[in-house]
Structures are given as C-alpha cells and as structure tokens.
Design a protein around this motif. Structure first.
Motif, PDB file in Angstrom:
ATOM      1  N   THR A   3       0.876  -1.100  -0.052  1.00  0.00           N
ATOM      2  CA  THR A   3       0.144   0.182  -0.033  1.00  0.00           C
ATOM      3  C   THR A   3       0.552   1.089   0.031  1.00  0.00           C
ATOM      4  O   THR A   3       0.530   2.229  -0.683  1.00  0.00           O
ATOM      5  CB  THR A   3      -0.939  -0.103   1.185  1.00  0.00           C
ATOM      6  OG1 THR A   3      -1.778  -0.891   1.268  1.00  0.00           O
ATOM      7  CG2 THR A   3      -1.766   1.342   1.226  1.00  0.00           C
ATOM      8  N   ARG A  34       3.687   1.544  -1.133  1.00  0.00           N
ATOM      9  CA  ARG A  34       4.614   1.759  -2.307  1.00  0.00           C
ATOM     10  C   ARG A  34       3.620   2.469  -3.299  1.00  0.00           C
ATOM     11  O   ARG A  34       3.888   3.079  -4.177  1.00  0.00           O
ATOM     12  CB  ARG A  34       5.168   0.458  -2.708  1.00  0.00           C
ATOM     13  CG  ARG A  34       6.483  -0.161  -2.037  1.00  0.00           C
ATOM     14  CD  ARG A  34       7.145  -1.217  -3.068  1.00  0.00           C
ATOM     15  NE  ARG A  34       6.081  -2.120  -3.599  1.00  0.00           N
ATOM     16  CZ  ARG A  34       5.886  -3.252  -2.926  1.00  0.00           C
ATOM     17  NH1 ARG A  34       6.192  -3.449  -1.641  1.00  0.00           N
ATOM     18  NH2 ARG A  34       5.123  -4.018  -3.616  1.00  0.00           N
ATOM     19  N   SER A  35       2.268   1.961  -3.213  1.00  0.00           N
ATOM     20  CA  SER A  35       1.313   2.530  -4.341  1.00  0.00           C
ATOM     21  C   SER A  35       1.119   3.703  -4.094  1.00  0.00           C
ATOM     22  O   SER A  35       0.988   4.452  -5.133  1.00  0.00           O
ATOM     23  CB  SER A  35       0.162   1.352  -4.279  1.00  0.00           C
ATOM     24  OG  SER A  35      -0.768   1.775  -5.029  1.00  0.00           O
ATOM     25  N   LYS A  76       3.748   5.897  -5.287  1.00  0.00           N
ATOM     26  CA  LYS A  76       3.798   6.022  -6.793  1.00  0.00           C
ATOM     27  C   LYS A  76       2.928   7.084  -7.284  1.00  0.00           C
ATOM     28  O   LYS A  76       2.932   7.819  -8.251  1.00  0.00           O
ATOM     29  CB  LYS A  76       3.508   4.818  -7.510  1.00  0.00           C
ATOM     30  CG  LYS A  76       3.458   4.670  -8.891  1.00  0.00           C
ATOM     31  CD  LYS A  76       3.164   3.146  -9.459  1.00  0.00           C
ATOM     32  CE  LYS A  76       3.068   3.115 -10.907  1.00  0.00           C
ATOM     33  NZ  LYS A  76       3.074   1.704 -11.465  1.00  0.00           N
ATOM     34  N   ASP A  91      -5.905   2.868  -1.687  1.00  0.00           N
ATOM     35  CA  ASP A  91      -4.987   3.718  -2.537  1.00  0.00           C
ATOM     36  C   ASP A  91      -5.771   3.828  -3.725  1.00  0.00           C
ATOM     37  O   ASP A  91      -5.586   4.866  -4.643  1.00  0.00           O
ATOM     38  CB  ASP A  91      -3.642   3.166  -2.557  1.00  0.00           C
ATOM     39  CG  ASP A  91      -3.634   1.492  -3.191  1.00  0.00           C
ATOM     40  OD1 ASP A  91      -4.704   0.816  -2.586  1.00  0.00           O
ATOM     41  OD2 ASP A  91      -2.917   1.165  -4.005  1.00  0.00           O
ATOM     42  N   LYS A  92      -6.395   2.831  -4.518  1.00  0.00           N
ATOM     43  CA  LYS A  92      -6.801   3.187  -5.866  1.00  0.00           C
ATOM     44  C   LYS A  92      -8.424   3.995  -5.843  1.00  0.00           C
ATOM     45  O   LYS A  92      -8.381   4.676  -6.578  1.00  0.00           O
ATOM     46  CB  LYS A  92      -7.391   1.680  -6.299  1.00  0.00           C
ATOM     47  CG  LYS A  92      -7.916   1.905  -7.669  1.00  0.00           C
ATOM     48  CD  LYS A  92      -8.385   0.499  -8.166  1.00  0.00           C
ATOM     49  CE  LYS A  92      -8.769   0.617  -9.733  1.00  0.00           C
ATOM     50  NZ  LYS A  92      -8.989  -0.977 -10.300  1.00  0.00           N
ATOM     51  N   SER A 136      -6.766   7.400  -5.589  1.00  0.00           N
ATOM     52  CA  SER A 136      -6.258   7.788  -7.006  1.00  0.00           C
ATOM     53  C   SER A 136      -7.273   8.254  -7.876  1.00  0.00           C
ATOM     54  O   SER A 136      -7.117   9.102  -8.693  1.00  0.00           O
ATOM     55  CB  SER A 136      -5.501   6.615  -7.614  1.00  0.00           C
ATOM     56  OG  SER A 136      -4.956   6.788  -8.922  1.00  0.00           O
TER      57      SER A 136
END
Length: 236
Positions: free
Chosen positions: A60, A62-63, A66, A126-127, A130
């Motif tokens: 999570t 890392r995501s 990014k 996280d999605k 985003s």
C-alpha cells in the motif's frame, strides 16, 4: 469556481505531493509518508486504517508513493505551463482508475449520486484515492484552469498549492508561512539599501520608520512647533 468536493480533493492531492522529501518552507524535510500518524492535514482523515507499515516494502505504501510521484509531476508541469505534459499525467491516472461509476452513500438522505469510485466494492483505498484525485484534476483540466495548480515562489520551498484567487495572484503556499518570510526579506533588503554608503549613518532607516508613522497633530491654532505664533496686525 470548482465544486466543494473537487476543491477538497485538490487540497488532498497537493498535501500528498508535499509529503515528498525536499525543501519545504526553507527547510529540508524527509519523506513524511511513513504512515497516517505522520501525515499533514488533511490526509489523516482520508487514510484511516490503511495498515501502513514502517517497512518500505508495504504494498500500500509503495502504491501511494507512486501516486504521489505522478501527482507531483502533474503539478510541476501545470506550474510550468506545460499543459500537454500535465494532461498526459492526468490521463495516466484516469487510465489506472478503470471504469468509474456513481453510487449512493448508504446513509445518504439525498437521493442523488454523491460518491465516485472505480471498479467494484472493496477496492484498495489507494486506488479509491487515485480515482478521486484523477476526477478532480479532470475537472480542472476541462475547466481550462490548469494554471491554478502552482508551486510555491518562496525561497527554498517547492510546495504544491491550488490558487483559488479571482485574479490568479497567489504565489506562496500556506503550509510554511512563505509569504511572510518573503515580505520580511524584502523589507530588510530595502532597509539595507537605504543605509548604503553615502547616506548619513542611521538617517535613512530613521526616515523610513518616520514615514511609516502617522502624522502628528500640528498643535493648537495660532502656534507653530509648540511656540506662540505672531499675531497678524489688524488692518485699520
């Protein structure tokens, strides 16, 4: 200008970008995206129970890092007035979001779509973040307002912020008091110039101080500089 939800998401996106290591308000700050507890407002309220770990290998974490890099890149391109590059970054977020659908919150009293999400229920947070940021940035782009995505003009500060002023005049971020630091620096520079060689020692600074003071009353009528004035002779 923008809807309340878009404005809130833009603030979240800017705050996320500003957690990256770098100069913030004249100080070199480390990476602040180690967990919800260390995040600046308003991120803690939208990242509850994410299961961040102190281990950088957390999937999570890392995501989200990014996502942060993409958002920071979009901001820098927009601030540099490179609309094509900014749109490319926004399109990458839209592509990653996948299919977007509108749903009604379970506790909603207004029967109208209020939440936009990607994919199916239970998506990774996280999605969802985003997708929310992608939608907000899309609103900005479609409104032709990418120039409102700016980076701080303060010395040694690269903070991202959204300029919501009518005349697009905001130059400094609010997080690090950069506007005040810039004004103090400019004032000191003016004082130094006034006291440059050739001016009487201390005269220019005193003159500048006196110029900033309100004018003093001239005294009672018929007096000049505190002394009795001469009476004019009456004409016969």
């Amino acid at each position: 200008m923008f809807s309340a939800i878009t404005t809130a998401r833009l603030a979240q996106a800017a705050t996320l970008a500003n957690t990256a290591p770098g100069f913030r308000g004249g100080r070199q700050l480390p990476d602040r995206l180690d967990g919800p507890a260390g995040l600046p407002s308003p991120l803690p309220s939208i990242l509850p129970d994410w299961g961040f770990e102190d281990d950088p290998s957390s999937a999570t974490l890392r995501s989200v890092r990014k996502l942060r890099a993409v958002v920071a890149g979009i901001w820098q391109d927009a601030a540099a007035q490179d609309a094509d590059a900014a749109l490319e970054g926004i399109n990458s977020l839209i592509g990653a979001a996948g299919a977007v659908r509108a749903i009604l919150p379970a506790d909603s009293t207004v029967r109208s779509p209020a939440v936009l999400v990607a994919g199916q229920d239970g998506d990774a947070p996280d999605k969802s973040l985003s997708t929310a940021i992608a939608l907000a940035l899309t609103d900005v782009a479609l409104a032709g307002e990418l120039s409102r995505l700016r980076t701080c003009s303060g010395e040694d500060c690269s903070n991202a912020f959204v300029d919501l002023t009518r005349n697009r005049s905001k130059q400094f971020c609010d997080e690090a008091n950069c506007a005040n630091r810039a004004h103090v620096k400019a004032y000191r520079a003016r004082r130094a110039a006034e006291a440059a060689p050739g001016a009487a020692p201390g005269a220019a600074p005193r003159a500048a101080e006196e110029a900033d003071q309100p004018a003093k009353p001239s005294g009672k009528p018929g007096k000049k500089n505190g002394k009795p004035g001469k009476k004019k002779a009456k004409k016969k």
